[in-house]
Design a protein around this motif. Structure first.
Motif, PDB file in Angstrom:
ATOM      1  N   VAL A 184       1.552  14.309  -0.563  1.00 20.34           N
ATOM      2  CA  VAL A 184       2.174  12.978  -0.579  1.00 20.34           C
ATOM      3  C   VAL A 184       2.081  12.327   0.803  1.00 20.34           C
ATOM      4  CG1 VAL A 184       4.287  11.668  -1.031  1.00 20.34           C
ATOM      5  CG2 VAL A 184       3.740  13.643  -2.440  1.00 20.34           C
ATOM      6  N   SER A 185       2.408  13.093   1.852  1.00 21.75           N
ATOM      7  CA  SER A 185       2.355  12.521   3.207  1.00 21.75           C
ATOM      8  C   SER A 185       0.936  12.084   3.552  1.00 21.75           C
ATOM      9  CB  SER A 185       2.817  13.546   4.247  1.00 21.75           C
ATOM     10  OG  SER A 185       3.817  14.369   3.750  1.00 21.75           O
ATOM     11  N   VAL A 186      -0.020  12.942   3.183  1.00 18.40           N
ATOM     12  CA  VAL A 186      -1.417  12.648   3.529  1.00 18.40           C
ATOM     13  C   VAL A 186      -1.901  11.412   2.781  1.00 18.40           C
ATOM     14  CG1 VAL A 186      -3.743  13.486   3.076  1.00 18.40           C
ATOM     15  CG2 VAL A 186      -2.124  14.934   4.293  1.00 18.40           C
ATOM     16  N   ILE A 187      -1.523  11.269   1.532  1.00 18.35           N
ATOM     17  CA  ILE A 187      -1.966  10.103   0.756  1.00 18.35           C
ATOM     18  C   ILE A 187      -1.401   8.816   1.356  1.00 18.35           C
ATOM     19  CG2 ILE A 187      -1.648   8.927  -1.472  1.00 18.35           C
ATOM     20  CD1 ILE A 187      -2.121  11.576  -2.844  1.00 18.35           C
ATOM     21  N   ILE A 188      -0.130   8.848   1.728  1.00 24.19           N
ATOM     22  CA  ILE A 188       0.455   7.649   2.335  1.00 24.19           C
ATOM     23  C   ILE A 188      -0.243   7.318   3.657  1.00 24.19           C
ATOM     24  CG2 ILE A 188       2.556   6.690   3.369  1.00 24.19           C
ATOM     25  CD1 ILE A 188       4.148   8.209   1.233  1.00 24.19           C
ATOM     26  N   THR A 189      -0.406   8.342   4.508  1.00 23.75           N
ATOM     27  CA  THR A 189      -1.062   8.101   5.793  1.00 23.75           C
ATOM     28  C   THR A 189      -2.484   7.584   5.609  1.00 23.75           C
ATOM     29  OG1 THR A 189       0.115  10.086   6.487  1.00 23.75           O
ATOM     30  CG2 THR A 189      -1.425   9.121   8.061  1.00 23.75           C
ATOM     31  N   ALA A 190      -3.216   8.256   4.730  1.00 22.17           N
ATOM     32  CA  ALA A 190      -4.622   7.869   4.531  1.00 22.17           C
ATOM     33  C   ALA A 190      -4.729   6.439   4.036  1.00 22.17           C
ATOM     34  CB  ALA A 190      -5.284   8.821   3.542  1.00 22.17           C
ATOM     35  N   SER A 191      -3.820   6.042   3.137  1.00 17.35           N
ATOM     36  CA  SER A 191      -3.932   4.679   2.618  1.00 17.35           C
ATOM     37  C   SER A 191      -3.539   3.664   3.684  1.00 17.35           C
ATOM     38  CB  SER A 191      -3.093   4.514   1.353  1.00 17.35           C
ATOM     39  OG  SER A 191      -1.729   4.594   1.674  1.00 17.35           O
ATOM     40  N   LEU A 192      -2.603   4.050   4.551  1.00 16.79           N
ATOM     41  CA  LEU A 192      -2.251   3.128   5.643  1.00 16.79           C
ATOM     42  C   LEU A 192      -3.407   2.974   6.618  1.00 16.79           C
ATOM     43  CD1 LEU A 192       1.488   3.963   6.403  1.00 16.79           C
ATOM     44  CD2 LEU A 192       0.510   2.045   5.121  1.00 16.79           C
ATOM     45  N   GLU A 202       0.829  -1.200   0.000  1.00 24.07           N
ATOM     46  CA  GLU A 202       0.000   0.000   0.000  1.00 24.07           C
ATOM     47  C   GLU A 202       0.872   1.262   0.000  1.00 24.07           C
ATOM     48  OE1 GLU A 202      -3.207  -0.532  -0.401  1.00 24.07           O
ATOM     49  OE2 GLU A 202      -3.703   1.595  -0.421  1.00 24.07           O
ATOM     50  N   ILE A 203       2.016   1.199   0.706  1.00 25.07           N
ATOM     51  CA  ILE A 203       2.921   2.353   0.718  1.00 25.07           C
ATOM     52  C   ILE A 203       3.500   2.588  -0.679  1.00 25.07           C
ATOM     53  CG2 ILE A 203       5.150   3.229   1.575  1.00 25.07           C
ATOM     54  CD1 ILE A 203       4.530   2.040   4.251  1.00 25.07           C
ATOM     55  N   SER A 204       3.939   1.526  -1.349  1.00 26.36           N
ATOM     56  CA  SER A 204       4.480   1.698  -2.702  1.00 26.36           C
ATOM     57  C   SER A 204       3.411   2.284  -3.609  1.00 26.36           C
ATOM     58  CB  SER A 204       4.925   0.364  -3.302  1.00 26.36           C
ATOM     59  OG  SER A 204       5.269  -0.545  -2.316  1.00 26.36           O
ATOM     60  N   LEU A 205       2.210   1.704  -3.493  1.00 28.35           N
ATOM     61  CA  LEU A 205       1.110   2.160  -4.329  1.00 28.35           C
ATOM     62  C   LEU A 205       0.822   3.633  -4.110  1.00 28.35           C
ATOM     63  CD1 LEU A 205      -1.243   1.210  -6.195  1.00 28.35           C
ATOM     64  CD2 LEU A 205      -2.589   0.910  -4.131  1.00 28.35           C
ATOM     65  N   SER A 206       0.792   4.057  -2.826  1.00 28.02           N
ATOM     66  CA  SER A 206       0.416   5.439  -2.584  1.00 28.02           C
ATOM     67  C   SER A 206       1.576   6.387  -2.866  1.00 28.02           C
ATOM     68  CB  SER A 206      -0.129   5.631  -1.170  1.00 28.02           C
ATOM     69  OG  SER A 206       0.578   4.887  -0.248  1.00 28.02           O
ATOM     70  N   LEU A 207       2.795   5.870  -2.791  1.00 24.33           N
ATOM     71  CA  LEU A 207       3.936   6.694  -3.229  1.00 24.33           C
ATOM     72  C   LEU A 207       3.797   7.006  -4.718  1.00 24.33           C
ATOM     73  CD1 LEU A 207       7.357   5.651  -1.689  1.00 24.33           C
ATOM     74  CD2 LEU A 207       6.451   7.947  -2.030  1.00 24.33           C
ATOM     75  N   LEU A 208       3.492   5.962  -5.488  1.00 21.17           N
ATOM     76  CA  LEU A 208       3.324   6.129  -6.934  1.00 21.17           C
ATOM     77  C   LEU A 208       2.188   7.116  -7.234  1.00 21.17           C
ATOM     78  CD1 LEU A 208       4.078   5.262  -9.801  1.00 21.17           C
ATOM     79  CD2 LEU A 208       2.529   3.311  -9.561  1.00 21.17           C
ATOM     80  N   ASN A 209       0.996   6.820  -6.659  1.00 19.19           N
ATOM     81  CA  ASN A 209      -0.136   7.732  -6.839  1.00 19.19           C
ATOM     82  C   ASN A 209       0.208   9.128  -6.343  1.00 19.19           C
ATOM     83  OD1 ASN A 209      -2.037   6.106  -8.037  1.00 19.19           O
ATOM     84  ND2 ASN A 209      -2.885   5.391  -6.098  1.00 19.19           N
ATOM     85  N   GLY A 210       0.811   9.180  -5.161  1.00 16.39           N
ATOM     86  CA  GLY A 210       1.094  10.454  -4.511  1.00 16.39           C
ATOM     87  C   GLY A 210       2.018  11.323  -5.348  1.00 16.39           C
ATOM     88  N   LEU A 216      -4.245  17.765  10.157  1.00 13.78           N
ATOM     89  CA  LEU A 216      -3.167  17.839  11.141  1.00 13.78           C
ATOM     90  C   LEU A 216      -1.802  17.741  10.458  1.00 13.78           C
ATOM     91  CD1 LEU A 216      -2.646  17.995  14.195  1.00 13.78           C
ATOM     92  CD2 LEU A 216      -2.531  15.503  14.223  1.00 13.78           C
ATOM     93  N   ILE A 217      -1.654  16.787   9.559  1.00  9.69           N
ATOM     94  CA  ILE A 217      -0.380  16.610   8.849  1.00  9.69           C
ATOM     95  C   ILE A 217      -0.054  17.840   8.015  1.00  9.69           C
ATOM     96  CG2 ILE A 217       0.742  15.310   6.982  1.00  9.69           C
ATOM     97  CD1 ILE A 217      -0.796  12.848   7.996  1.00  9.69           C
ATOM     98  N   TYR A 218      -1.053  18.325   7.308  1.00  7.60           N
ATOM     99  CA  TYR A 218      -0.863  19.468   6.424  1.00  7.60           C
ATOM    100  C   TYR A 218      -0.338  20.681   7.186  1.00  7.60           C
ATOM    101  CZ  TYR A 218      -2.427  23.412   3.460  1.00  7.60           C
ATOM    102  OH  TYR A 218      -2.509  24.584   2.747  1.00  7.60           O
ATOM    103  N   PHE A 219      -1.005  21.045   8.272  1.00  9.34           N
ATOM    104  CA  PHE A 219      -0.598  22.259   8.989  1.00  9.34           C
ATOM    105  C   PHE A 219       0.691  22.045   9.792  1.00  9.34           C
ATOM    106  CE2 PHE A 219      -4.764  23.814   7.846  1.00  9.34           C
ATOM    107  CZ  PHE A 219      -4.493  25.148   7.585  1.00  9.34           C
TER     108      PHE A 219
END
Lengths: 450, 450
Positions: free
Chosen positions: B396-404, B358-366, B438-441
């Motif tokens: 990118v951080s949010v996409i990885i976190t959300a997918s996890l 899932e991390i690889s996938l969201s890195l790619l998407n992200g 939270l991550i964004y700010f």
């Protein structure tokens, strides 16, 4: 009998492959059901899976081939000659055989067909290949038991014994006239309990459910579910009996249709599974995320329009995620209910009535939620009353708008013959986010006059 | 044969009811299939539906009763005496009969059972009532054809003819020993093609799939689908044959399970339909909206924490809906794939591997989405580069976190035996909204130092 692949079994198989213990592996596999072997093959890598396939007893290979994933099947078929594939195809029922041949590349397709030994079987398969896979013609098999209305029961039973040899499961015996036109049916049970001397014309049931070759597969599923049928005959444009669909094929249609709607609601556009490759998964997920991202751009632009409120009323901006989230959630609820209602054909009445009902519903929901929000903003969040009032009014308006959008878009898509499930998920949440923010700040501007 | 209720037919029926034309109405209805009559009754108001029910031919009423919605059935049964209900029940198969009796209020239940005429039938129904409705015991019917392994085929055929009278569809003939323990099966087809002089012990198949009374209904569905079974015998703790489940009951289980997951993903908590009352719909939808609202409160509080950024970097706030929406969408995609994978048992490997994938996938998407966002923020939205960089890193951080989060929560729920589908829909979007903001700010604060 509940077979589940254990890690131990997989390790054991891996070990046997590694040490080339073909005999032991063969003995182990010959104990298993073909569906279980297929499941095991999907857990292994391609070379191992092909190896397993190569040492299976020949009477099992065709069923295993039918049971494995399309992807793995493609790889295994690639390693086989046209003659070898034809041997497997000869073992399969016509509908399964046609499905597998349809997956082959064009050149190999013809080669395989020319290698088929059973000419009758080959003719049936070629006939099936011309139907669209989403229709009754694409679902049906040629295996059925039929008798002529002019026969007597004695001829009938003799003929049936011959025909039944090729049919895995006999559900009904269909009765046709001299031109092969479907006239009625006989149940096996009736035959079991009727004297063998009765003429067919006296015992057969004239009322018989059927579908036409071009009926869509979802309509076939609806009919078989509604009338509790385990098999249904398929007739061509002239009413001639050309095939039969059994309930197990319909179970697959129902499952696929439900999975597809579920995936669309979650913003996944192709038929993917958790175990698919990262590239396949990305292809299914990215388009919806790009759509949502562009929706996000619009929301940024929208908020910029209200930049004037930043200085004095910056607290308004703290509520944008709340308003957007509520709009999204309400929209998804409304659209999901409509999509499911359309799928189950349980929606009655006009669009106008449907919208009126949705308005009452969201008024009720909206007022309850707005009360919680008003109290919460005051006592929990300590926001000044003016802002509290604005957010509360905005919430009710946003909920009503979101539910109307969620209800009407799938209904409109359906009217135009487009799959309403496309309107669930990211599409609805994104458009409702944007509308929600616009409504919220417009109300704030009206009241605060910035 | 594709019956669909037309407005004309409904108008005609309404008219016939209005003018009390009972004979004509009766003739019209007697032409229709019971499933169609049930569909028509659901379109009418309760009084009209009861009237229609009252003039039906008696051989149709039991089937119609079984086919209509639970709600309407309850209303119709209320108007009937225990004796009248018992007469209907006597016509039904044991599994359907038990389902209807289970819906009755306790006192009426006993009264109806005592009025049943067929004592064997009554015994079977009472026996079925003790099983949980979500188990094989709750699904099975008592109608089956069984023969003793010690009989010869002649006795067998005679006995079967008797038994088959009570069974709508004979799928398999089960073979039991003197203690009623399941030993194997005989197919009707084999019987059709075997000489009548063969002893049973020589012809029956010893390998037979079965489930136990306490196997869950979804497990039964999985087994019947996997092994393509049209009927499966049910045995008790001692291996004694106590019932049989047919594929049409399983179709309902599959449909219900898929509908339930779909509704949960859309934030609808009970089994409701578009045509249910506003109150029922509210009860199903409101709880999730309240949950989302409280999530919204948290997001407001969270944003207040970053009030310091308001003056100088207010443009950051324009991006909150975008970030929250992307977090929500990614989370729903991830959780939906897991929920579906768990339902189809197509998830293999460890949780850790799943998360790594899932991390690889969201890195790619992200990375793809972040590039679009960076370019878009600059060229489309005209945001200064610093803000663009912050938003891009945050995405990118949010996409990885959300997918996890989306991947792990359903897996964790499943480990603890809780329905993973609960973790889709509003639950995931709300928690991802909050985490995303939270991550964004936090990233913005680190870079800008407000």
């Amino acid at each position: 009998m509940q077979f589940k692949i254990s890690k131990e079994l997989l390790d054991q198989i891996n070990n046997l492959i590694l040490h080339n213990k073909e005999r032991e592996l063969h003995d182990l596999l010959s104990e298993l059901h073909y569906a279980d072997i297929a499941e095991i093959m999907e857990e292994l890598d391609d070379t191992q899976a092909s190896y397993i396939f190569s040492i299976l007893d020949s009477e099992k290979t065709a069923d295993v081939l039918m049971e494995i994933d399309e992807e793995l099947r493609e790889k295994i078929l690639k390693r086989m000659s046209a003659k070898e594939i034809a041997e497997e195809i000869d073992e399969l029922d016509t509908d399964d055989a046609a499905d597998i041949i349809a997956e082959l590349p064009q050149s190999k397709k013809e080669e395989v067909i020319s290698e088929l030994e059973d000419v009758e079987h080959a003719k049936d398969i070629v006939d099936l290949l011309r139907y669209d896979e989403d229709t009754a013609g694409g679902l049906m098999g040629k295996e059925l038991v039929k008798v002529n209305e002019n026969w007597n029961v004695l001829t009938c039973v003799k003929e049936m014994r011959l025909q039944a040899e090729n049919v895995t499961r006999v559900h009904s015996i269909y009765v046709v006239d001299d031109d092969n036109r479907l006239k009625g049916r006989l149940s096996l049970k009736d035959l079991l309990t009727t004297s063998t001397k009765t003429p067919i014309s006296e015992v057969y049931i004239k009322k018989v459910d059927y579908v036409r070759v071009n009926t869509s597969n979802t309509e076939v599923a609806r009919i078989m579910q509604k009338y509790d049928l385990e098999a249904i005959p398929v007739v061509d444009e002239m009413g001639r009996l050309v095939g039969r669909i059994t309930i197990d094929d319909i179970v697959d249609v129902i499952k696929e249709e439900a999975d597809k709607d579920y995936q669309l609601a979650a913003g996944i556009s192709q038929d993917v599974e958790a175990d698919d490759s990262i590239l396949d998964l990305t292809r299914a997920r990215l388009p919806w995320l790009v759509l949502a991202l562009f929706g996000g751009f619009i929301s940024v632009e929208m908020l910029s329009l209200f930049e004037g409120a930043m200085k004095e009323h910056y607290k308004l901006f703290f509520f944008t995620p709340l308003i957007a989230a509520m709009a999204g959630n309400v929209g998804v609820q409304s659209s999901a209910i409509i999509v499911q209602g359309l799928a189950n054909q349980s929606i009655s009445g006009s669009i106008l009535n449907r919208l009126l009902k949705e308005i009452s519903l969201s008024l009720l929901n909206g007022i309850i939620l707005a009360s919680i929000l008003f109290l919460g903003s005051h006592f929990l969040l300590g926001v000044e009353v003016k802002i509290g009032v604005i957010v509360t009014i905005a919430l009710v308006s946003v909920i009503i708008t979101a539910s109307l959008i969620g209800t009407s878009i799938p209904l409109i898509l359906d009217k135009f013959g487009i799959d309403p499930a496309l309107a669930t998920g990211p599409f609805i949440t994104t458009s409702n986010d944007i509308c929600g923010i616009l409504i919220y700040f417009s109300i704030a501007r009206m009241i605060l006059g910035f």
